[in-house]
Scaffold this motif. Structure first.
Motif, PDB file in Angstrom:
ATOM      1  N   LEU A   1      -1.775   3.180  -2.117  1.00  0.00           N
ATOM      2  CA  LEU A   1      -3.139   2.654  -2.159  1.00  0.00           C
ATOM      3  C   LEU A   1      -3.592   2.217  -0.778  1.00  0.00           C
ATOM      4  O   LEU A   1      -2.778   1.948   0.105  1.00  0.00           O
ATOM      5  N   SER A   2      -4.896   2.089  -0.605  1.00  0.00           N
ATOM      6  CA  SER A   2      -5.456   1.573   0.645  1.00  0.00           C
ATOM      7  C   SER A   2      -5.280   0.058   0.684  1.00  0.00           C
ATOM      8  O   SER A   2      -5.025  -0.580  -0.348  1.00  0.00           O
TER       9      SER A   2
ATOM     10  N   ASP B   1      -7.536  -5.819  -3.814  1.00  0.00           N
ATOM     11  CA  ASP B   1      -8.182  -5.951  -5.122  1.00  0.00           C
ATOM     12  C   ASP B   1      -7.153  -6.266  -6.207  1.00  0.00           C
ATOM     13  O   ASP B   1      -7.379  -7.124  -7.074  1.00  0.00           O
ATOM     14  N   TYR B   2      -6.000  -5.561  -6.187  1.00  0.00           N
ATOM     15  CA  TYR B   2      -4.937  -5.813  -7.164  1.00  0.00           C
ATOM     16  C   TYR B   2      -4.385  -7.231  -7.006  1.00  0.00           C
ATOM     17  O   TYR B   2      -4.128  -7.917  -7.995  1.00  0.00           O
TER      18      TYR B   2
ATOM     19  N   GLU C   1      -7.574  -2.108   1.006  1.00  0.00           N
ATOM     20  CA  GLU C   1      -8.615  -2.713   0.169  1.00  0.00           C
ATOM     21  C   GLU C   1      -8.222  -2.675  -1.301  1.00  0.00           C
ATOM     22  O   GLU C   1      -8.443  -3.645  -2.033  1.00  0.00           O
ATOM     23  N   GLU C   2      -7.635  -1.569  -1.742  1.00  0.00           N
ATOM     24  CA  GLU C   2      -7.209  -1.452  -3.141  1.00  0.00           C
ATOM     25  C   GLU C   2      -6.080  -2.428  -3.446  1.00  0.00           C
ATOM     26  O   GLU C   2      -6.069  -3.065  -4.507  1.00  0.00           O
TER      27      GLU C   2
ATOM     28  N   GLY D   1       0.830  -1.214   0.000  1.00  0.00           N
ATOM     29  CA  GLY D   1       0.000   0.000   0.000  1.00  0.00           C
ATOM     30  C   GLY D   1       0.856   1.252   0.000  1.00  0.00           C
ATOM     31  O   GLY D   1       0.562   2.209  -0.716  1.00  0.00           O
TER      32      GLY D   1
ATOM     33  N   THR E   1      -6.942  -9.646  -8.428  1.00  0.00           N
ATOM     34  CA  THR E   1      -6.952  -9.559  -9.893  1.00  0.00           C
ATOM     35  C   THR E   1      -5.753 -10.291 -10.480  1.00  0.00           C
ATOM     36  O   THR E   1      -5.899 -11.091 -11.418  1.00  0.00           O
TER      37      THR E   1
END
Length: 164
Positions: A25-26, A32-33, A28-29, A20, A36
């Protein structure tokens, strides 16, 4: 994707918090990465996968590639049965002293404890508040990484589920 490059370049797992910070980024982000990239690697049947453990996130070889990777790692040092047994005792009972390990195993464990310390699978956690102040041992993030588990609690949960 830069995440793949950062994970590839790292010699050890990277925490989600650190990722992060790197990407601004947070949590959560970042998650998500990670999700993905994990899906992409699996969907494209790539030879690498992401492993998330208590030690962090890292790239590892895909299980489907194990035979081929095994040819490269033929000479890799494996732990003896005695070392695996000692490591299991420490993981399950930690923090634990050498005397307690030896009482459970019924044999001297000096050499094996030194081997596990050298491989960074266990560490000295402090001293027990008893006569002689013996060293307390416990597992490390390297152990979690090599076992592929997120935490000791998760390992205990897996053991409980297989026993019951």
């Amino acid at each position: 994707m830069h995440l793949e490059a950062v994970l590839f370049s790292s010699a050890k797992p990277i925490s989600i918090d650190m990722l992060g910070e790197v990407f601004g980024l947070s949590t959560e982000e970042v998650q998500d990465y990670i999700d993905t990239l994990q899906r992409e690697l699996e969907d494209q049947n790539r030879g690498i996968r992401l492993r998330v453990s208590g030690a962090g996130v890292e790239l590892v070889s895909a299980m489907e590639s194990a035979d081929y990777v095994g040819h490269i790692r033929k000479r890799e040092d494996k732990l003896s049965n005695a070392a695996m047994e000692t490591l299991a005792v420490i993981a399950y009972k930690q923090p634990i002293t050498k005397a307690e390990i030896e009482e459970i195993r019924g044999v001297n464990s000096d050499k094996i404890i030194k081997q596990l310390l050298t491989r960074s699978l266990i560490a000295e956690l402090g001293h027990k508040d008893t006569v002689g102040r013996p060293i307390l041992y416990g597992t490390t993030d390297e152990f979690l990484r090599s076992a592929g588990v997120e935490s000791i609690e998760a390992l205990h949960q897996e053991v409980s589920e297989t026993e019951g």
